[in-house]
Design an enzyme around this catalytic site. Structure first.
Site, PDB file in Angstrom:
ATOM      1  N   ALA A  63       0.853  -1.186   0.000  1.00 29.08           N
ATOM      2  CA  ALA A  63       0.000   0.000   0.000  1.00 29.08           C
ATOM      3  C   ALA A  63       0.884   1.230   0.000  1.00 29.08           C
ATOM      4  O   ALA A  63       2.118   1.131  -0.020  1.00 29.08           O
ATOM      5  CB  ALA A  63      -0.913  -0.008   1.212  1.00 29.08           C
ATOM      6  N   LYS A  64       0.217   2.373   0.037  1.00 28.30           N
ATOM      7  CA  LYS A  64       0.966   3.625  -0.062  1.00 28.30           C
ATOM      8  C   LYS A  64       1.985   3.774   1.051  1.00 28.30           C
ATOM      9  O   LYS A  64       2.993   4.447   0.895  1.00 28.30           O
ATOM     10  CB  LYS A  64      -0.009   4.793  -0.086  1.00 28.30           C
ATOM     11  CG  LYS A  64      -0.625   4.869  -1.479  1.00 28.30           C
ATOM     12  CD  LYS A  64      -1.841   5.687  -1.641  1.00 28.30           C
ATOM     13  CE  LYS A  64      -2.326   5.491  -3.083  1.00 28.30           C
ATOM     14  NZ  LYS A  64      -3.754   5.565  -3.260  1.00 28.30           N
ATOM     15  N   ARG A  65       1.729   3.127   2.185  1.00 30.70           N
ATOM     16  CA  ARG A  65       2.672   3.309   3.290  1.00 30.70           C
ATOM     17  C   ARG A  65       3.988   2.548   3.054  1.00 30.70           C
ATOM     18  O   ARG A  65       4.969   2.794   3.737  1.00 30.70           O
ATOM     19  CB  ARG A  65       2.032   2.914   4.611  1.00 30.70           C
ATOM     20  CG  ARG A  65       1.716   1.451   4.714  1.00 30.70           C
ATOM     21  CD  ARG A  65       1.001   1.118   5.997  1.00 30.70           C
ATOM     22  NE  ARG A  65       0.496  -0.240   5.931  1.00 30.70           N
ATOM     23  CZ  ARG A  65      -0.609  -0.609   5.306  1.00 30.70           C
ATOM     24  NH1 ARG A  65      -1.341   0.299   4.700  1.00 30.70           N
ATOM     25  NH2 ARG A  65      -0.988  -1.856   5.255  1.00 30.70           N
TER      26      ARG A  65
END
Ligand code: GLU
Ligand code: ZN
Length: 340
Positions: A265-267
């Site tokens: 994910a974006k993290r």
């Protein structure tokens, strides 16, 4: 693409990113498969920015997404600025969503829901409300506001509550469709969150409505997306029927997970395409790595998307059945391969 020498399958696929951050390896995976599935069938790809959420969407993410896709070699045939189906930005499509909403209202299928998120959580007994339902549908909305009287509505309004708008879903329907990856699916609508929102109480259009209106009006015939969205599909099929549209064929693909089993994910910032590029990663390394995960090649040898498409075509077309069906774990330290 339009050389005129081959018969066109008419496949119209799309990239539908939400511009809420930098693209990462997991996005590259989904977009590569969507691109290959169209391009190996002489099809076309539309780029549409799903900037429906005004708080989380940014123009600079849209620019970054376009830059990253281009860098990877995943080109598109239509969008996102101008073309026969403009606008290609959901933030510019409110009148179109409004029109679809009016059609549903005219059939008495829309009602205001005054429940707060907190109330919904309590009603459903679920740890996380999923009223807007992009991912899992979560516990079903129990239909609390379905039959509020005019007086009850007026009272809620007087309390200053602003309603979301929900679709009145038929109680005992199930949707059946043939998923290109998962095979035949038969999913009762009541497993998909119950009456779902078409517009949030803050006026933001719901993903379900926007995506159906846009895929319909753009003539999208093939939707390749993560299997996390599987339970949205029956809701969208219902909307297609109610709005009189022809649904696309769906392919719900497994998502990439890191070594701890967490979805990319974006993290996972170190695996953003921009970060990888800055560290000297070449796009061919990423494509080769992803092609290996998909089972298209025995090892992660670098290659371009065009070369991969050519190989798939030569070998008889996109091997949907060969794709892993459950989530895919990426190797412990993917940078080893990606930066080699
Ligand atoms: N914008 C949605 C997302 O980023 C697209 C979902 C879909 O492909 O329908 O997940
Ligand atoms: Zn309600």
């Amino acid at each position: 693409m339009n050389t005129g020498t081959v018969s066109h399958s008419g496949v119209v696929g799309r990239f539908a990113p939400s511009p809420t951050g930098l693209l990462h390896l997991g996005n590259a995976w989904s977009f590569l498969l969507a691109w290959l599935a169209a391009k190996t069938e002489e099809g076309r790809i539309i780029l549409r920015h799903e900037d429906i959420d005004p708080v989380r969407s940014r123009k600079n993410w849209m620019d970054a997404i376009e830059r990253d896709l281009q860098w990877l070699g995943l080109d598109w045939d239509e969008g996102p600025d101008d073309g026969p189906h403009a606008p290609y930005r959901q933030s510019l499509c409110s009148p179109l969503y409004e029109k679809a909403l009016d059609l549903l209202k005219a059939r008495h299928l829309v009602y205001p829901c005054y429940c707060t998120r907190r109330e919904l959580r309590l009603l459903a007994g679920a740890p996380h409300g999923a009223a807007d339902g992009l991912g899992d549908a979560g516990a079903a909305y129990p239909g609390t506001c379905r039959h509020l009287s005019t007086q009850e509505r007026a009272r809620k309004e007087a309390e200053g509550r602003r309603p979301s708008l929900r679709l009145l879903c038929p109680d005992d329907t199930e949707e059946t469709f043939d998923d290109l990856v998962l095979g035949r699916q038969r999913i009762p609508l009541k497993n998909c969150g119950g009456d779902f929102a078409l517009r949030r109480s803050d006026g933001v259009w719901a993903y379900q409505l926007a995506v159906v209106v846009d895929d319909m009006r753009m003539g999208v015939t093939q939707v390749v997306r993560g299997e996390d969205i599987l339970l949205s599909t029956p809701r969208q099929l219902l909307l297609y029927r109610l709005l009189g549209g022809m649904p696309p064929v769906f392919a719900h693909i497994p998502l990439l997970h890191d070594k701890d089993g967490e979805r990319l994910a974006k993290r996972h910032q170190s695996l953003s395409l921009a970060a990888l590029r800055e560290r000297g990663c070449r796009p061919e390394n990423i494509i080769g790595f992803l092609a290996h995960l998909a089972g298209f090649q025995e090892n992660p040898s670098p290659l371009s998307p065009a070369a991969l498409a050519e190989r798939i075509r030569r070998e008889g077309g996109f091997p949907w059945h060969a794709l892993p069906k459950t989530h895919i774990l990426i190797p412990d330290n993917p940078e080893h391969i990606l930066l080699s």
